[in-house]
Write an enzyme that holds these catalytic residues in place. Structure first.
Site, mmCIF file in Angstrom:
data_model
loop_
_atom_site.group_PDB
_atom_site.id
_atom_site.type_symbol
_atom_site.label_atom_id
_atom_site.label_comp_id
_atom_site.label_asym_id
_atom_site.label_seq_id
_atom_site.Cartn_x
_atom_site.Cartn_y
_atom_site.Cartn_z
ATOM 1 N N ASP A 284 -13.694 6.578 6.399
ATOM 2 C CA ASP A 284 -12.346 5.976 6.613
ATOM 3 C C ASP A 284 -11.726 6.028 5.379
ATOM 4 O O ASP A 284 -11.976 5.475 4.158
ATOM 5 C CB ASP A 284 -12.621 4.512 7.136
ATOM 6 C CG ASP A 284 -11.476 3.592 6.925
ATOM 7 O OD1 ASP A 284 -10.409 4.286 6.481
ATOM 8 O OD2 ASP A 284 -11.483 2.806 7.624
ATOM 9 N N HIS B 295 -7.251 4.727 2.242
ATOM 10 C CA HIS B 295 -6.750 4.344 1.087
ATOM 11 C C HIS B 295 -6.783 5.519 0.135
ATOM 12 O O HIS B 295 -6.338 5.498 -0.918
ATOM 13 C CB HIS B 295 -7.126 3.039 0.481
ATOM 14 C CG HIS B 295 -6.885 1.822 1.132
ATOM 15 N ND1 HIS B 295 -5.846 0.905 0.832
ATOM 16 C CD2 HIS B 295 -7.396 1.285 2.239
ATOM 17 C CE1 HIS B 295 -5.664 -0.104 1.754
ATOM 18 N NE2 HIS B 295 -6.670 0.140 2.592
ATOM 19 N N LYS C 262 -0.094 3.876 4.372
ATOM 20 C CA LYS C 262 -0.410 4.012 2.849
ATOM 21 C C LYS C 262 0.198 4.852 2.200
ATOM 22 O O LYS C 262 1.477 4.802 1.922
ATOM 23 C CB LYS C 262 -1.961 3.767 2.561
ATOM 24 C CG LYS C 262 -2.697 2.529 2.937
ATOM 25 C CD LYS C 262 -2.947 2.420 4.213
ATOM 26 C CE LYS C 262 -3.646 1.163 4.302
ATOM 27 N NZ LYS C 262 -4.058 1.018 5.924
ATOM 28 N N HIS D 117 -14.346 -1.986 5.913
ATOM 29 C CA HIS D 117 -13.274 -2.680 6.607
ATOM 30 C C HIS D 117 -13.604 -3.601 7.730
ATOM 31 O O HIS D 117 -14.479 -3.019 8.681
ATOM 32 C CB HIS D 117 -12.103 -1.753 6.806
ATOM 33 C CG HIS D 117 -10.737 -2.395 7.302
ATOM 34 N ND1 HIS D 117 -10.624 -2.673 8.425
ATOM 35 C CD2 HIS D 117 -9.778 -2.719 6.437
ATOM 36 C CE1 HIS D 117 -9.237 -3.312 8.576
ATOM 37 N NE2 HIS D 117 -8.753 -3.490 7.066
ATOM 38 N N ASN E 227 0.737 -1.170 0.270
ATOM 39 C CA ASN E 227 0.265 -0.218 0.142
ATOM 40 C C ASN E 227 0.969 1.365 0.005
ATOM 41 O O ASN E 227 0.213 2.234 0.212
ATOM 42 C CB ASN E 227 -0.958 0.011 1.259
ATOM 43 C CG ASN E 227 -1.763 -1.165 1.078
ATOM 44 O OD1 ASN E 227 -2.410 -1.473 -0.062
ATOM 45 N ND2 ASN E 227 -2.378 -1.544 2.128
ATOM 46 N N SER F 175 -10.748 -1.056 0.138
ATOM 47 C CA SER F 175 -9.462 -1.550 -0.030
ATOM 48 C C SER F 175 -9.447 -2.756 -0.912
ATOM 49 O O SER F 175 -8.246 -3.112 -1.309
ATOM 50 C CB SER F 175 -8.843 -1.762 1.358
ATOM 51 O OG SER F 175 -9.743 -2.936 2.136
ATOM 52 N N GLU G 27 -16.275 4.353 3.422
ATOM 53 C CA GLU G 27 -14.886 4.646 3.250
ATOM 54 C C GLU G 27 -14.584 5.380 1.806
ATOM 55 O O GLU G 27 -15.384 5.566 1.139
ATOM 56 C CB GLU G 27 -14.251 3.138 2.748
ATOM 57 C CG GLU G 27 -14.122 2.188 4.018
ATOM 58 C CD GLU G 27 -13.342 0.843 3.861
ATOM 59 O OE1 GLU G 27 -12.323 0.988 3.216
ATOM 60 O OE2 GLU G 27 -13.790 -0.034 4.175
#
Length: 380
Positions: A193, A196, A226, A120, A34, A168, A164
């Site tokens: 969130d 990423h 990340k 997640h 990542n 991910s 998110e």
């Protein structure tokens, strides 16, 4: 024997090609990390870590509320608040811990938690153990979110919606504007969130891409493992929310603080991310090229415009065989299997980085085509 269930469980995992093992990194070209901007080995970050260790030592010696809070931590939190536009920020050792802290501290039995179906594990698990009532809406489906809120919201004191910025495993993104509008219409907080997306999307965070501000997102979480290339996480929110977490969040109160040397290193990473904008530009070029070449070679990827480019294989054993083949050719492309992803959707989670070259992408494409041709019945 008392531990027979362990042997049985491991045998079942192995039989289903789902046994997880650790592999020591060996210098292969990494298409599974990542480290999206290629900062993990940046000389200035290494120097910052060394400088921080020389000044503060390599450990913190206690929690943030005892001996672990330094000028380095305070400066980093202020910088993160400026970046996100929120009043305050709070550091955590991991995104998992940050998500657990938020949901467990902010919600009680009179509250409603509404989560995207593919959130997640740290978010879903926090919801399971939270006293709040948890509902899940269909992935990236704001209409189903609206239906869920319309049905349940009025029965609870507070409501928190969680999604998110970049998912991910699929690499796709929600329409945050639509989700924000539903939260506003139903008097609900919104937690994003952005582990990423931070530092990648629009060279900032996912909120900027959607022209959203801190006023639209009550709670923002992102990680440093990340794009920033280091480790740890943070939460940005209003000053009252951050003060509340400091006083009532057990993961924050009872954890040893992030080392100050790491805070110094993260601060430098944020500076580099803002200065070396070519990294995001190069990454986007690699993403576009990889997607184009996969299309031309009849390799069907999942729809994603991010550094995460999943290739669904389906069968877990086949995914592992392809991953091992690529490893034998010097390419690290990990297979992701259930329960991380739904059964029948085992995949190669291909991740691109600004540290890659076009030559690296061409090599991946060639070896990937060989692997898929050898294991017919996959996606290609």
């Amino acid at each position: 024997m008392a531990f027979e269930f362990i042997t049985h469980a491991l045998h079942q995992q192995k039989s289903a090609s789902l046994l997880r093992t650790r592999v020591i990194s060996n210098g292969a070209i990494n298409f599974s990390a990542n480290d999206y901007l290629g900062l993990a080995t940046h000389p200035e970050l290494i120097a910052a870590w060394q400088r921080g260790a020389a000044e503060y030592g390599v450990g913190s010696g206690g929690s943030f509320l005892v001996t672990g809070y330094t000028h380095a931590h305070a400066a980093l939190e202020d910088k993160l608040a400026d970046i996100t536009g929120h009043e305050s920020s709070l550091l955590f050792n991991s995104g998992y811990s940050a998500n657990q802290a938020l949901i467990k501290a902010l919600l009680d039995q009179n509250d409603l938690l509404v989560q995207d179906k593919l959130n997640h594990a740290s978010l879903i698990e926090a919801g399971v153990y939270s006293p709040a009532t948890m509902k899940r809406f269909k992935h990236n489906d704001s209409d189903h979110l609206a239906q869920t809120l319309s049905r349940y919201r009025d029965n609870y004191t507070n409501s928190l919606v969680v999604t998110e910025g970049v998912f991910s495993m699929d690499g796709d993104q929600p329409n945050l504007v639509d989700i924000h509008q539903q939260c506003k219409a139903h008097d609900s907080w919104l937690l994003v969130d952005d582990a990423h997306g931070f530092g990648i999307v629009s060279q900032g965070q996912s909120l900027k891409k959607h022209n959203l501000s801190a006023n639209d997102i009550a709670l923002y979480m992102a990680t440093f493992g990340k794009a920033a290339g280091v480790s740890g996480a943070f939460v940005s929110a209003s000053k009252d929310v951050i003060d509340y977490l400091i006083n009532f969040s057990k993961p924050y109160i009872y954890s040893t603080a992030m080392p100050a040397a790491m805070a110094v290193c993260i601060d430098k990473a944020l500076t580099i991310m803002a200065k070396e904008t070519w990294r995001v530009e190069h990454l986007n070029q690699l993403i576009a090229y990889f997607k184009q070449q996969c299309f031309l070679q009849n390799i069907t990827l999942m729809p994603s415009d991010t550094a995460i480019q999943p290739l669904i294989i389906g069968d877990a054993d086949k995914a592992m065989k392809i991953s091992r083949y690529l490893a034998s050719k010097g390419l690290l492309v990990k297979a992701i299997r259930p329960p991380t992803v739904p059964r029948g959707t085992s995949r190669l989670r291909i991740t691109l980085s600004a540290s890659h070259s076009m030559k690296d992408i061409d090599l991946l494409l060639a070896r990937l085509k060989d692997a898929l041709d050898t294991n017919r019945g996959g996606t290609a």
